[in-house]
Design a protein around this motif. Structure first.
Motif, mmCIF file in Angstrom:
data_model
loop_
_atom_site.group_PDB
_atom_site.id
_atom_site.type_symbol
_atom_site.label_atom_id
_atom_site.label_comp_id
_atom_site.label_asym_id
_atom_site.label_seq_id
_atom_site.Cartn_x
_atom_site.Cartn_y
_atom_site.Cartn_z
ATOM 1 N N ASP A 150 -4.085 68.981 141.261
ATOM 2 C CA ASP A 150 -3.821 67.471 141.016
ATOM 3 C C ASP A 150 -2.422 67.228 140.263
ATOM 4 N N VAL A 207 2.057 65.161 141.696
ATOM 5 C CA VAL A 207 2.604 64.256 140.605
ATOM 6 C C VAL A 207 3.783 64.771 140.057
ATOM 7 N N HIS A 228 -3.765 59.862 140.477
ATOM 8 C CA HIS A 228 -2.636 60.481 140.264
ATOM 9 C C HIS A 228 -1.395 59.297 139.714
#
Length: 488
Positions: A3, A7, A69
């Motif tokens: 994740d 980003v 995000h």
């Protein structure tokens, strides 16, 4: 980890754009011929280097942004960007033989980008033009939000831009679509911001400021940041006309920029006053200014006209979280400074450049309280909560209640931590409020005649956390700390 990598890929683009922002103080350095241009070149190259390394490491991780995000990126931006914003502060302070510690430089950078306006720097009039330009320009960048700017100008962020826009936007404006595309909404908001900035700078110049002062004070007026290149702040000019111009643009910037965008787009400005939040904001600010002016007159602090001038300017300045001053208001009757700091939590609109709880949330809380009182008398009555003609969904009411719970807990916990360091209660409580509201103006040892350099490094880190929490509106940052956020 999977994740975080997408980003970080977006963060490298933001860092590259932020490196471009350093061209402003670089240009000011060449203009003033202060010999400090190398400091800004080094800062730009270092920022670009880190951006390039991040891009190379994460270039394969491109995907649609999810809400999680957006929250992660917004939180990372407001923590990481001040690290790079602090580099010129460290380099220049060393060159001019006024070296800053990393704690002071990071505090100053966070204060700038969050538009708080607290400072640990003194002898501002003697600082190089380029350094003062960077301090004030940071506030202008942070005012509308660096991420909204990114959504507007970087096609890279076009995919999933709505998640960034919602994560960065303040209060109930999060779910308001001004145009079908979020990128167009971001461009519209920045267009209004640029228009106000232009007129504000021209207004200051016309009133007698030098072009340099006009630009720097424009940066910190439309952003409601309040940093000044002068130790005396607005008292340096001794000009009622300039104070009137500042009042006008602080009032404009305290309201929802989305309203101005819609009014410009439709050519209908009459709708502005129909907005309940805008009316409440204006009534609170102007009414509060008149109340303090009447108090100053009644207590024989100033003559009638001077009371009106001082009361309106300082209430609007402090309550909008700007923080300009022309006198040490801690010498006034104690009601006035306490009243102004309390107003700084509520007297700006959602979608404005101000900080604090926001007027929309306060209106929702008041209406919810009235509904609960009505239910005591009429338990079976159906009374929806409305803002204007719009019915407020119960989910938004619960969100506001959760925010207020976390807001109260944040203020109490941070204040108690400062009290553990033996800071006096007035300074501890007011400085935490000033930080969480992104207002800067405090009481006790941190009044208009002082600055935050009197605090210890640990106390500054506590207040830095308060500024970051305030800018992130608390819930976003707290959500990152919960196990639920990181579960798939």
């Amino acid at each position: 980890m999977s994740d975080i990598l997408p980003v970080l890929r977006l963060l490298c683009a933001l860092l590259a754009m932020f490196a471009g922002a350093l061209l402003v103080p670089l240009g000011a350095s060449f203009y003033a011929d202060d010999g400090l241009w190398e400091c800004y070149v080094i800062s730009i190259l270092f920022t670009l280097l880190i951006s390039a390394i991040l891009w190379f490491a994460t270039r394969k991780y491109q995907r649609e942004l999810l809400p999680r995000h957006g929250v992660m990126l917004v939180s990372m931006v407001w923590v990481v960007l001040p690290l790079f914003a602090a580099i010129p502060l460290l380099l220049v302070s060393y060159e001019i033989n006024q070296p800053m510690s990393f704690t002071h430089a990071y505090f100053e950078a966070v204060s700038g980008l969050t538009t708080t306006g607290s400072t640990v720097m003194s002898n501002l009039d003697q600082l190089p033009l380029s350094l003062n330009m960077w301090r004030t320009f940071m506030q202008w960048l942070g005012g509308m939000g660096i991420l909204i700017l990114a959504v507007a100008v970087l096609p890279l962020l076009g995919v999933g831009a709505s998640q960034l826009f919602k994560a960065e936007a303040a209060g109930p404006v999060k779910d308001t679509k001004l145009t079908p595309r979020m990128t167009e909404s971001a461009k519209g908001l920045w267009g209004v911001y640029l228009l106000f900035s232009l007129f504000c700078a021209l207004g200051y110049w016309w009133a007698g400021m030098t072009p340099e002062d006009a630009i720097m004070h424009m940066f910190t007026t439309v952003s409601l940041g309040g940093l000044s290149p002068h130790d005396a702040s607005f008292a340096y000019f001794k000009s009622p006309l300039m104070e009137c111009i500042a009042i006008f643009f602080m009032l404009l910037a305290s309201c929802n920029f989305a309203l101005y965008f819609i009014a410009l787009r439709k050519g209908n400005w009459r709708g502005l006053w129909r907005d309940i939040e805008m009316r409440a904001t204006m009534v609170t600010l102007i009414g509060g200014g008149l109340l303090v002016a009447a108090l100053l007159w009644a207590k024989n602090v100033y003559a009638p006209l001077e009371s009106l001038r001082m009361g309106l300017f300082h209430v609007i300045s402090v309550a909008t979280t700007t923080g300009y001053t022309t006198t040490d208001y801690l010498g006034w009757p104690v009601f006035a400074p306490v009243f102004m700091i309390m107003l700084s939590g509520v007297a700006t609109g959602a979608g404005s450049t101000g900080g604090g709880i926001k007027m929309a949330r306060m209106l929702i809380l008041v209406k919810q309280a009235k509904r609960e009182m009505a239910r005591i008398v009429h338990p079976n009555a159906v009374q929806p909560v409305k803002l204007g003609n719009a019915v407020i969904d119960n989910r938004m009411i619960f969100s506001v209640l959760a925010f207020m719970l976390m807001y109260g807990a944040t203020v109490i916990v941070l204040s108690m931590v400062l009290l553990l360091t033996d800071l006096d209660p007035l300074t501890a409580f007011s400085s935490v409020l000033a930080s969480v509201h992104c207002a800067g103006s405090a009481m006790g040892r941190l009044g208009p005649s002082s600055n935050y350099a009197v605090l210890t490094d640990f106390q500054l880190w506590v207040l830095t956390l308060g500024m970051l929490l305030g800018r992130l509106e608390i819930l976003s940052f707290i959500a990152l700390l919960t196990p639920t956020f990181w579960r798939r």
